[in-house]
Design a protein around this motif. Sequence first.
Motif, short mmCIF file in Angstrom:
data_model
loop_
_atom_site.label_atom_id
_atom_site.label_comp_id
_atom_site.label_asym_id
_atom_site.label_seq_id
_atom_site.Cartn_x
_atom_site.Cartn_y
_atom_site.Cartn_z
N VAL A 1 -2.40 -9.42 -6.45
CA VAL A 1 -1.96 -9.88 -7.88
C VAL A 1 -2.99 -8.78 -8.60
CG1 VAL A 1 -1.84 -11.44 -9.60
CG2 VAL A 1 -1.00 -11.88 -7.18
N ALA A 2 -2.50 -8.06 -9.45
CA ALA A 2 -3.25 -7.13 -10.23
C ALA A 2 -3.55 -7.74 -11.59
CB ALA A 2 -2.56 -5.69 -10.50
N THR A 3 -2.47 -8.13 -12.16
CA THR A 3 -2.82 -9.06 -13.40
C THR A 3 -1.98 -10.36 -13.44
OG1 THR A 3 -0.90 -7.85 -14.60
CG2 THR A 3 -3.08 -6.90 -14.91
N THR A 4 -2.12 -11.38 -14.37
CA THR A 4 -1.32 -12.68 -14.39
C THR A 4 -0.93 -12.79 -15.77
OG1 THR A 4 -3.26 -13.77 -14.64
CG2 THR A 4 -2.56 -13.59 -12.40
N VAL A 5 0.12 -13.63 -15.98
CA VAL A 5 0.61 -13.99 -17.40
C VAL A 5 -0.46 -14.75 -17.90
CG1 VAL A 5 2.47 -15.30 -18.70
CG2 VAL A 5 2.86 -13.96 -16.58
N LYS A 6 -1.08 -15.64 -17.11
CA LYS A 6 -2.10 -16.54 -17.89
C LYS A 6 -3.24 -15.57 -18.43
CE LYS A 6 -4.66 -20.90 -17.09
NZ LYS A 6 -4.55 -22.05 -15.87
N ASP B 1 -3.52 -12.08 -18.47
CA ASP B 1 -3.22 -10.68 -19.31
C ASP B 1 -2.18 -10.52 -19.74
OD1 ASP B 1 -5.45 -9.40 -17.39
OD2 ASP B 1 -4.21 -10.15 -15.79
N GLY B 2 -1.19 -11.75 -20.01
CA GLY B 2 0.01 -11.98 -20.70
C GLY B 2 1.02 -11.23 -19.95
N HIS B 3 0.86 -10.51 -18.77
CA HIS B 3 2.03 -10.15 -17.87
C HIS B 3 1.79 -10.05 -16.42
CE1 HIS B 3 -0.68 -6.75 -19.07
NE2 HIS B 3 -0.23 -6.27 -17.90
N GLU B 4 2.60 -10.35 -15.54
CA GLU B 4 2.27 -10.31 -14.10
C GLU B 4 2.60 -8.93 -13.46
OE1 GLU B 4 3.03 -12.95 -10.36
OE2 GLU B 4 2.78 -13.89 -12.16
N VAL B 5 1.69 -8.32 -12.77
CA VAL B 5 1.76 -7.07 -12.14
C VAL B 5 1.22 -7.20 -10.61
CG1 VAL B 5 1.28 -4.70 -12.10
CG2 VAL B 5 1.78 -5.60 -13.94
N ARG B 6 1.92 -6.55 -9.68
CA ARG B 6 1.33 -6.64 -8.15
C ARG B 6 1.05 -5.14 -7.87
NH1 ARG B 6 2.00 -11.23 -8.47
NH2 ARG B 6 3.36 -12.65 -7.35
N SER B 7 0.02 -5.11 -7.11
CA SER B 7 -0.64 -3.72 -6.51
C SER B 7 0.00 -3.69 -5.23
CB SER B 7 -2.07 -3.63 -6.75
OG SER B 7 -2.68 -2.74 -5.84
N LEU B 8 0.66 -2.53 -4.91
CA LEU B 8 1.44 -2.49 -3.58
C LEU B 8 0.83 -1.38 -2.82
CD1 LEU B 8 5.22 -2.63 -4.74
CD2 LEU B 8 3.51 -4.56 -4.09
N ARG B 9 0.47 -1.60 -1.50
CA ARG B 9 -0.16 -0.51 -0.58
C ARG B 9 0.71 -0.80 0.60
NH1 ARG B 9 -5.82 -0.13 0.99
NH2 ARG B 9 -5.19 2.03 1.58
N LEU B 10 1.65 0.51 0.90
CA LEU B 10 2.55 0.37 2.14
C LEU B 10 2.81 1.79 2.29
CD1 LEU B 10 5.55 0.66 0.81
CD2 LEU B 10 4.94 -1.48 0.00
N GLY B 11 3.32 1.90 3.67
CA GLY B 11 3.79 3.20 4.20
C GLY B 11 5.04 3.38 3.64
N SER B 12 5.57 4.71 3.63
CA SER B 12 7.04 4.96 3.31
C SER B 12 8.12 4.58 4.42
CB SER B 12 7.08 6.45 2.96
OG SER B 12 6.53 7.34 4.33
#
Length: 173
Positions: free
Chosen positions: A27-32, A34-45
């Motif tokens: 979880v990169a940011t949360t609504v509570k 930061d006002g919005h929720e964003v996920r950080s993704l690390r994965l292979g193609s």
Amino acid sequence: MEVIDLTKTIFDGMPVYSGDPEVKIDVATTVKKDGHEVRSLRLGSHTGTHVDAFSHMHEGMASLDDIPLTQFYGRAVRVTPKMDFPAHTGLFFGEDVGEDVLEKIIAASPPFVGGSLSEELESGLLAHKIVTYTDLVKLDLIPSGEVFTFFGLPLKIENGDGSPVRAIAVLGE
């Protein structure tokens, strides 16, 4: 009309092919906060349900951004190696298949093939400019031999050798 989701869920720490990057979702940011929720993704193609570009196994062949979108969707049918394959129709195998069916598949000229494909079969298909899909789920829910519409659009990754997809089958259109 029935829509079947053929996609594995991607989750933090999920199993990956030996040597592929581990899946890390934070979880990169949360609504509570930061006002919005964003996920950080690390994965292979080639994580989870994915499509393989020709360049995945053959240097100098087309990458995802060079392959026409029409090769990532269309008419398809679930088959077994012993069935006759319809021409110019995507093929999905509900069982493990090896390179012994390569020539038969090539003769049918499908735009894409999916299922549990051996590495040798996958390499042969990609060499003949046939897109491959792996790690599909719920193929058994598609009646064998029944034509359906398949969608498995990749992310538009520059020089992409593969991409996770949201794979769906639309039956009874």
